[in-house]
Enzyme design. Structure first.
Site, short mmCIF file in Angstrom:
data_model
loop_
_atom_site.label_atom_id
_atom_site.label_comp_id
_atom_site.label_asym_id
_atom_site.label_seq_id
_atom_site.Cartn_x
_atom_site.Cartn_y
_atom_site.Cartn_z
N ASP A 1 -98.43 -46.48 26.17
CA ASP A 1 -99.21 -48.03 27.00
C ASP A 1 -98.12 -48.01 28.38
O ASP A 1 -97.29 -47.22 28.74
CB ASP A 1 -98.42 -48.88 26.41
CG ASP A 1 -98.70 -50.16 26.72
OD1 ASP A 1 -99.91 -50.61 27.14
OD2 ASP A 1 -98.14 -50.55 27.66
N LYS B 1 -70.33 -55.99 19.04
CA LYS B 1 -68.73 -55.99 20.26
C LYS B 1 -69.20 -55.07 21.51
O LYS B 1 -67.98 -54.03 20.36
CB LYS B 1 -67.98 -56.83 19.70
CG LYS B 1 -67.37 -57.29 21.05
CD LYS B 1 -67.14 -58.71 21.42
CE LYS B 1 -68.03 -60.01 20.71
NZ LYS B 1 -68.41 -61.20 21.24
N TRP C 1 -67.88 -62.06 11.23
CA TRP C 1 -67.90 -61.79 12.50
C TRP C 1 -66.86 -61.17 13.79
O TRP C 1 -66.90 -62.04 15.43
CB TRP C 1 -68.98 -62.77 12.90
CG TRP C 1 -70.80 -62.30 12.12
CD1 TRP C 1 -70.28 -63.79 11.02
CD2 TRP C 1 -71.29 -61.31 12.74
NE1 TRP C 1 -71.39 -63.45 10.83
CE2 TRP C 1 -72.46 -62.09 10.97
CE3 TRP C 1 -71.71 -60.98 13.54
CZ2 TRP C 1 -73.54 -61.37 11.47
CZ3 TRP C 1 -73.08 -60.43 13.12
CH2 TRP C 1 -73.63 -60.26 11.93
N GLU D 1 -102.61 -43.89 28.21
CA GLU D 1 -103.63 -45.43 29.05
C GLU D 1 -103.42 -45.74 31.02
O GLU D 1 -102.33 -45.98 30.60
CB GLU D 1 -102.74 -46.63 28.14
CG GLU D 1 -103.72 -47.86 28.53
CD GLU D 1 -102.72 -49.37 29.16
OE1 GLU D 1 -103.28 -50.30 28.39
OE2 GLU D 1 -101.07 -49.13 29.20
#
Length: 673
Positions: free
Chosen positions: A335, A124, A89, A389
């Site tokens: 939507d 990152k 990491w 919609e």
């Protein structure tokens, strides 16, 4: 497919079919020009729109020719690193991406052994004034560590890719839509999964007769309670429901049952999360979204896309193609279209005249995107289904681009469920106005296809009520047993059937029902949240209620199944405007002709009519559907075996039926062949 080429029409079909739009011809033509200009801006060097909409094949993580290739678009970044357990990491030079062009694309190539199936990773990204961890924008698999709550992208390269069994699927018409949510489809208080849905719920939908599945919440969203409408990873099926292969198996199984799969696609906004989502992805708030106040939705707190940027359209169009290519979805329910179309998102606006659609408040860049999205979707699959919609009533949304429209196949008749709520909340049954009800049910643009519904998931959310709960109130918990009687339950069940039947019978081109509402599911939807102690009690569907032989829910479910079967047998909804036969305000009678069937409704709460005269084409008729059948929880006051013959009326060519119409019942009659 949209027709292209040929001379440009002076007055598009949109204007010819609606002369009230003539004063806005210049606006309509200008929008056509903007669509054409953006298409030409996107499609350079002889490429097609389909090729342009393949960003998912360039960006993101891919294994090709024996190596891993990862690319990302981050124009403001100074440095980009791939991190994960394989780098402890940390940023390592061996996993630093290189800028490959002047448009902000970054790339890294890694050997086969560097990454493995199910490895987790993230980026990152560093910029002049800071840095941040980010989930890649094109990640196809995102998982959450349930102990820490942290999301990461995941390498997904199974040894055996899913082998599709049902190819070349073509959806049935008319659309009879079952709106559903995979996570809350199970009865147990937990998050349901794709496999459970495929094994337990799909057979129920097939048995109920619906031919189209509208699935909510498929793309990854950090907060389960958002109903899937706050998307973080647009290319990743939510891992809380299962794996990509399991979703493919679900869709494939639906196709094998003759059921189309339409997914909710949320391109109206994105979640504001910065690590999991796209917000401030490269350090700037305006990479994908508008800068300043316009970049944040005032009601939802989410980020609003800038549809004027070709890079944003490239991302969104690629997202449409990805779901079609990878998962073979049959179409999309777009939507929040109203929110997209207006800079004020249509909040608190009534849209009472055509001027409201042609002002500076209209986001024409959003219209351009929607037109191009429809063009792309239908070019990839001419049988694809797209539904808008939109509550505003923007003219042309569900009209072909060649006619001056924006290419949707259908639009929702969103005023219908609102009107049913208004009636039940504000008026006694005996005060219902048949003329106004008829107007609300049939007030649709004749040049655009519509899908009607009595209620959707919106009317079932906590803080609101389903139609049946509005009518039954607390009696729903105590009097749904067959051995207990309640006038309130009697009324509610009768109207529940009548409301659904008249909504379906007057629907323009399709009908929708939300999962469980067909049998009168007794409770609202409330997802786990702090306010309910993170309970799953209301984030489920109680199918056992419909299956219980001593309860009335199964009777409503049986009626709905027979109603849907009647619709399929007669090709309802038909796309044809129903013809009114009788409208009687005093007697609360509505009768009409639709697709050769006679529909007769008596909404009066107490009065039954022994010789109710209904004009009808000459002939003999038989009852096809009777809401008062005991098998549907009614009183069985009708003799279904009687044939009904028309009698000549006082005027030449006039004929009428004389029917027995009990109170709060409806009949559907078909001419004998």
């Amino acid at each position: 497919m949209t027709k292209q080429g040929g001379p440009k029409e002076k007055a598009p079909g949109l204007v010819r079919s609606d002369p009230l739009l003539k004063p806005f011809l210049k606006d309509i033509l200008r929008r056509e020009d903007k669509i054409r200009a953006m298409h030409d801006r996107l499609v350079l060097k002889g490429k097609s729109l389909e090729e342009i909409a393949s960003g998912h094949e360039f960006f993101g993580l891919h294994f090709r020719d024996g190596e891993w290739i990862f690319r990302e678009w981050a124009p403001n970044a100074d440095a980009v690193y791939l991190t994960g357990p394989f780098t402890e990491w940390r940023e390592k030079e061996s996993c630093r991406l290189q800028r490959i062009d002047g448009n902000g694309a970054w790339e890294i190539r890694l050997p086969r052994r560097a990454l493995h199936h199910e490895d987790v990773y993230r980026l990152k990204i560093k910029w002049a004034w800071g840095e941040g961890d980010r989930i890649p924008a094109y990640a196809r698999r995102v998982v959450q560590d349930w102990q820490t709550g942290i999301f990461n992208a995941q390498v997904w390269r199974p040894e055996k890719p899913y082998a599709w069994k049902h190819g070349d699927f073509i959806p049935e018409k008319p659309l009879l839509i079952y709106e559903t949510h995979v996570g809350m489809a199970q009865e147990e208080p937990k998050v349901g999964c794709f496999n459970e849905f495929r094994e337990k719920i799909l057979p129920r939908i097939k048995k109920a007769g619906y031919n189209t599945l509208q699935v909510m919440a498929l793309p990854e969203h950090p907060y389960y309670g958002s109903f899937g409408y706050q998307v973080s990873s647009f290319f990743a099926p939510s891992s809380r429901f299962g794996t990509p292969e399991e979703l493919k198996e679900l869709i494939d199984a639906a196709h094998g049952m003759g059921i189309a799969v339409v997914m909710d696609i949320i391109h109206s906004h994105a979640v504001s999360n910065e690590v999991e989502g796209l917000s401030c992805f490269d350090g700037t708030p305006y990479q994908y979204f508008h800068d300043g106040e316009r970049g944040t939705h005032p009601a939802w707190g989410s980020r609003c896309f800038d549809y004027s940027k070709p890079q944003v359209l490239h991302f969104l169009l690629s997202n449409c193609r990805y779901w079609q290519d990878e998962f073979r979805v049959d179409g999309f329910r777009f939507d929040g279209v109203t929110s997209m179309l207006y800079q004020d998102h249509g909040l608190g606006k009534a849209f009472t005249c055509y001027d409201d659609y042609y002002t500076e408040n209209t986001d024409e860049d959003a219209l351009v995107y929607l037109a191009l999205a429809n063009r792309l979707i239908h070019s990839l699959n001419p049988n694809a289904i797209t539904v808008a919609e939109d509550v505003s009533g923007m003219p042309g949304l569900a009209m072909d681009e060649s006619q001056g429209g924006y290419g949707f196949d259908y639009r929702f008749a969103m005023g219908v469920p609102d009107y049913w709520i208004k009636l039940l909340k504000d008026q006694r049954d005996e005060d219902w106005h048949m003329g106004r009800l008829w107007h609300e049910l049939t007030n649709k643009r004749t040049d655009e296809k519509t899908i009607s519904y009595a209620e959707s998931h919106d009317q079932a959310l906590v803080g609101d009520q389903t139609l049946i709960f509005r009518m039954l109130e607390d009696d729903m918990f105590w009097y749904m047993s067959l051995d207990r009687e309640s006038l309130r339950v009697d009324r509610g069940m009768a109207l529940h059937k009548m409301i659904r039947l008249i909504t379906l019978a007057t629907a323009g081109d399709g009908y929708l029902n939300f999962m469980g509402n067909e049998f009168g599911h007794p409770e609202w939807i409330d997802f786990p949240r702090e306010g309910n102690d993170w309970s799953y009690h209301y984030a489920r569907r109680q199918w056992s209620l419909m299956d219980a032989p001593n309860l009335r829910y199964g009777l409503l479910g049986r009626f709905d199944r027979d109603m849907i079967d009647m619709a399929k047998q007669s090709a309802l909804p038909s796309g044809q405007a129903p013809i009114i036969l009788r409208k009687d305000e005093d007697r609360k009678i509505l009768a009409f002709l639709s697709h050769g069937l006679v529909f007769a409704f008596n909404f009066h709460p107490t009065e039954s009519y022994a010789d109710c005269v209904i004009p009808a084409p000459a002939g003999a008729y038989s009852i096809i559907l009777d809401t008062d059948r005991q098998a549907y929880g009614g009183h069985g006051r009708q003799d279904r075996d009687i044939r009904h013959f028309t009698q000549p009326g006082p005027k030449k060519g006039e004929n009428y039926l004389s029917l027995y119409l009990p109170s709060r019942t409806a009949l559907v009659l078909g001419a004998d062949k």
